[in-house]
Design a protein around this motif. Structure first.
Motif, PDB file in Angstrom:
ATOM      1  N   LEU A   1      12.026   4.479  -7.828  1.00 52.21           N
ATOM      2  CA  LEU A   1      11.417   5.343  -6.815  1.00 52.21           C
ATOM      3  C   LEU A   1      10.094   4.770  -6.313  1.00 52.21           C
ATOM      4  CD1 LEU A   1      12.190   8.851  -8.311  1.00 52.21           C
ATOM      5  CD2 LEU A   1      13.289   7.746  -6.355  1.00 52.21           C
ATOM      6  N   LEU A   2       9.313   4.164  -7.199  1.00 47.34           N
ATOM      7  CA  LEU A   2       8.054   3.556  -6.774  1.00 47.34           C
ATOM      8  C   LEU A   2       8.293   2.406  -5.808  1.00 47.34           C
ATOM      9  CD1 LEU A   2       6.022   3.554 -10.098  1.00 47.34           C
ATOM     10  CD2 LEU A   2       5.524   4.858  -8.029  1.00 47.34           C
ATOM     11  N   VAL A   3       9.303   1.623  -6.066  1.00 46.34           N
ATOM     12  CA  VAL A   3       9.618   0.504  -5.173  1.00 46.34           C
ATOM     13  C   VAL A   3      10.100   1.023  -3.826  1.00 46.34           C
ATOM     14  CG1 VAL A   3      11.211  -1.427  -4.826  1.00 46.34           C
ATOM     15  CG2 VAL A   3      10.064  -1.144  -7.019  1.00 46.34           C
ATOM     16  N   ARG A   4      10.913   2.054  -3.834  1.00 45.24           N
ATOM     17  CA  ARG A   4      11.448   2.605  -2.580  1.00 45.24           C
ATOM     18  C   ARG A   4      10.389   3.267  -1.723  1.00 45.24           C
ATOM     19  NH1 ARG A   4      17.023   4.913  -1.262  1.00 45.24           N
ATOM     20  NH2 ARG A   4      15.775   5.419   0.529  1.00 45.24           N
ATOM     21  N   ILE A   5       9.465   3.958  -2.361  1.00 42.42           N
ATOM     22  CA  ILE A   5       8.486   4.733  -1.597  1.00 42.42           C
ATOM     23  C   ILE A   5       7.334   3.865  -1.090  1.00 42.42           C
ATOM     24  CG2 ILE A   5       6.931   5.460  -3.437  1.00 42.42           C
ATOM     25  CD1 ILE A   5       7.138   8.307  -2.253  1.00 42.42           C
ATOM     26  N   GLU A   6       7.206   2.651  -1.602  1.00 41.59           N
ATOM     27  CA  GLU A   6       6.095   1.786  -1.208  1.00 41.59           C
ATOM     28  C   GLU A   6       6.058   1.554   0.306  1.00 41.59           C
ATOM     29  OE1 GLU A   6       4.314  -2.660  -2.106  1.00 41.59           O
ATOM     30  OE2 GLU A   6       6.217  -2.059  -2.990  1.00 41.59           O
ATOM     31  N   GLY A   7       7.188   1.243   0.896  1.00 43.55           N
ATOM     32  CA  GLY A   7       7.230   1.012   2.340  1.00 43.55           C
ATOM     33  C   GLY A   7       6.874   2.249   3.136  1.00 43.55           C
ATOM     34  N   LYS A   8       7.319   3.383   2.661  1.00 43.17           N
ATOM     35  CA  LYS A   8       7.013   4.633   3.363  1.00 43.17           C
ATOM     36  C   LYS A   8       5.525   4.957   3.268  1.00 43.17           C
ATOM     37  CE  LYS A   8      11.641   6.341   2.741  1.00 43.17           C
ATOM     38  NZ  LYS A   8      12.544   7.265   2.127  1.00 43.17           N
ATOM     39  N   LEU A   9       4.915   4.655   2.140  1.00 41.84           N
ATOM     40  CA  LEU A   9       3.481   4.895   1.998  1.00 41.84           C
ATOM     41  C   LEU A   9       2.674   3.985   2.924  1.00 41.84           C
ATOM     42  CD1 LEU A   9       3.083   5.382  -1.855  1.00 41.84           C
ATOM     43  CD2 LEU A   9       2.785   7.084  -0.072  1.00 41.84           C
ATOM     44  N   GLU A  10       3.123   2.738   3.073  1.00 42.25           N
ATOM     45  CA  GLU A  10       2.429   1.827   3.982  1.00 42.25           C
ATOM     46  C   GLU A  10       2.527   2.318   5.428  1.00 42.25           C
ATOM     47  OE1 GLU A  10       4.125  -1.992   3.204  1.00 42.25           O
ATOM     48  OE2 GLU A  10       3.106  -2.181   1.275  1.00 42.25           O
ATOM     49  N   ALA A  11       3.695   2.801   5.814  1.00 41.85           N
ATOM     50  CA  ALA A  11       3.864   3.331   7.168  1.00 41.85           C
ATOM     51  C   ALA A  11       3.001   4.572   7.371  1.00 41.85           C
ATOM     52  CB  ALA A  11       5.331   3.658   7.428  1.00 41.85           C
TER      53      ALA A  11
ATOM     54  N   SER B   1      -0.047   5.144  10.075  1.00 40.70           N
ATOM     55  CA  SER B   1      -0.042   6.285  10.995  1.00 40.70           C
ATOM     56  C   SER B   1      -1.344   7.069  10.906  1.00 40.70           C
ATOM     57  CB  SER B   1       1.127   7.210  10.682  1.00 40.70           C
ATOM     58  OG  SER B   1       2.343   6.564  10.912  1.00 40.70           O
ATOM     59  N   ILE B   2      -1.847   7.250   9.724  1.00 42.43           N
ATOM     60  CA  ILE B   2      -3.113   7.966   9.548  1.00 42.43           C
ATOM     61  C   ILE B   2      -4.257   7.189  10.184  1.00 42.43           C
ATOM     62  CG2 ILE B   2      -4.801   8.724   7.829  1.00 42.43           C
ATOM     63  CD1 ILE B   2      -2.387   9.469   6.050  1.00 42.43           C
ATOM     64  N   ALA B   3      -4.239   5.871  10.049  1.00 37.76           N
ATOM     65  CA  ALA B   3      -5.287   5.049  10.666  1.00 37.76           C
ATOM     66  C   ALA B   3      -5.224   5.167  12.191  1.00 37.76           C
ATOM     67  CB  ALA B   3      -5.136   3.596  10.233  1.00 37.76           C
ATOM     68  N   ARG B   4      -4.011   5.140  12.760  1.00 37.60           N
ATOM     69  CA  ARG B   4      -3.871   5.294  14.214  1.00 37.60           C
ATOM     70  C   ARG B   4      -4.338   6.674  14.666  1.00 37.60           C
ATOM     71  NH1 ARG B   4       1.163   2.838  13.316  1.00 37.60           N
ATOM     72  NH2 ARG B   4       2.198   4.839  13.694  1.00 37.60           N
TER      73      ARG B   4
END
Length: 51
Positions: A21-31, A35-38
């Motif tokens: 789950l940590l490996v899978r969610i890593e990409g979603k956290l980066e996205a 989005s928060i920065a934008r």
């Protein structure tokens, strides 16, 4: 697949699931971070336009 089965045998099912789950969610956290920065940039731009 063999590596996953070895991991389950060595460290147990709960740890293997948590690692997966940590490996899978890593990409979603980066996205989400991008989005928060934008969003922060957009809000700052709106504030500058109001002044």
């Amino acid at each position: 697949m063999e590596t996953i089965l070895q991991a389950v045998g060595n460290v147990g099912f709960p740890i293997a699931v948590a690692a997966y789950l940590l490996v899978r969610i890593e990409g979603k956290l980066e996205a989400l971070t991008a989005s928060i920065a934008r969003l922060a940039e957009a809000v700052a731009g709106e504030r500058r336009q109001e002044e």
